[in-house]
Motif scaffolding. Sequence first.
Motif, PDB file in Angstrom:
ATOM      1  N   VAL A 186      41.392  40.255  42.150  1.00  0.00           N
ATOM      2  CA  VAL A 186      42.456  40.419  41.233  1.00  0.00           C
ATOM      3  C   VAL A 186      42.877  39.295  40.376  1.00  0.00           C
ATOM      4  O   VAL A 186      42.941  39.472  39.106  1.00  0.00           O
ATOM      5  CB  VAL A 186      44.009  40.736  42.100  1.00  0.00           C
ATOM      6  CG1 VAL A 186      45.345  40.785  41.146  1.00  0.00           C
ATOM      7  CG2 VAL A 186      43.702  42.126  42.863  1.00  0.00           C
ATOM      8  N   TYR A 187      42.793  38.042  40.924  1.00  0.00           N
ATOM      9  CA  TYR A 187      43.154  36.755  40.146  1.00  0.00           C
ATOM     10  C   TYR A 187      41.990  36.537  39.141  1.00  0.00           C
ATOM     11  O   TYR A 187      42.281  36.083  37.918  1.00  0.00           O
ATOM     12  CB  TYR A 187      43.393  35.570  41.228  1.00  0.00           C
ATOM     13  CG  TYR A 187      43.205  34.201  40.311  1.00  0.00           C
ATOM     14  CD1 TYR A 187      44.404  33.956  39.594  1.00  0.00           C
ATOM     15  CD2 TYR A 187      42.134  33.333  40.310  1.00  0.00           C
ATOM     16  CE1 TYR A 187      44.446  32.827  38.879  1.00  0.00           C
ATOM     17  CE2 TYR A 187      42.059  32.302  39.784  1.00  0.00           C
ATOM     18  CZ  TYR A 187      43.138  31.933  39.048  1.00  0.00           C
ATOM     19  OH  TYR A 187      43.224  30.965  38.091  1.00  0.00           O
ATOM     20  N   PHE A 245      42.461  38.844  36.501  1.00  0.00           N
ATOM     21  CA  PHE A 245      43.592  38.239  35.308  1.00  0.00           C
ATOM     22  C   PHE A 245      42.878  36.881  34.712  1.00  0.00           C
ATOM     23  O   PHE A 245      43.356  36.917  33.505  1.00  0.00           O
ATOM     24  CB  PHE A 245      44.700  37.855  36.601  1.00  0.00           C
ATOM     25  CG  PHE A 245      45.599  36.864  35.868  1.00  0.00           C
ATOM     26  CD1 PHE A 245      46.776  37.453  35.236  1.00  0.00           C
ATOM     27  CD2 PHE A 245      45.675  35.438  36.149  1.00  0.00           C
ATOM     28  CE1 PHE A 245      47.784  36.538  34.667  1.00  0.00           C
ATOM     29  CE2 PHE A 245      46.781  34.660  35.574  1.00  0.00           C
ATOM     30  CZ  PHE A 245      47.651  35.325  34.852  1.00  0.00           C
TER      31      PHE A 245
END
Length: 305
Positions: free
Chosen positions: A261-262, A265
């Motif tokens: 997820v990071y 992002f």
Amino acid sequence: MRQVLVVHFSQTGQLNRLVQSVCAPLQASDGVQVDFLALQPAQPFPFPWPFLGFFRIFPETVLMKPQPLLPLAVDPDKRYDLIILAYQVWFLSPSLPCTSFLASPEAAQLLKGTPVVTLIGCRNMWLMAQEKVKARLQALGAKLVDNVVLTDACGTAASFLATPLWMFTGRQKPYSWVPRAGIDETEIAAASRFGEAMARRLLADQQPIEQPMLSGLGAVKVDEKLIASEKVGNRSFTLWSRLLSALGPQQSRRRGAGLVVYIVFLICLIITVVPITAVLKKLLAPLFQARIQREKAYFAEPSGE
């Protein structure tokens, strides 16, 4: 005989070449004894890096959580006239081996009351990492007298691609269409001028080193366009590091999922927000010129540009 300790860690070998260039004049001086301390993690870091493996150490690096090192091959009771601390920058922070050394009892003994020169080889963003190192040195009672920084030759934009490819493939120029990553070898060779200046000061007298030795030699170059980006990036990295660290240990599935997820992002941020921010900073720069110049002067200390 003046005593110098050089503490260093390099994955690619580039920082080791920089260390050797700087230290060659010191080693050639009859009145200077140079000891080298190569930091060795108890669990070696891979190179080239597996993609996800590189990001798994992100929280510990940013939060400066020390990791085990092999026993340090140094006499902590020996008094040195100068310590050169050579380190890489990982995630706007000092590399984990550097952080781990600074947290060790040996570092506490060696650095207390000792002049220190920091020597950085990195992509281009080093300001926040140096601020963290400065804070640790101050807490240990060391005196930072100089800082030397050499950065990648391919430029800020190109290094966004070139440097990660080097880390993940092990080759500085893996493809013909990618600029060569890393510091220019002529710049590394020219860094011997810093060692020459240090040798002159060490041999001038037997007094403790209290003032910068490298002023006027171009030891650092502060890119004013990156100051705000580093500050914002460091705050974001710290927030995400705490979140990812809370998900579980380095190899846990929960951290791995959080990292995916990071990374998504981060890529979106680089593609969208970073270019927009760069344009805004350029448009607004005239309004903040005085402040920017003050910040440049601060980050260039103690050696100056």
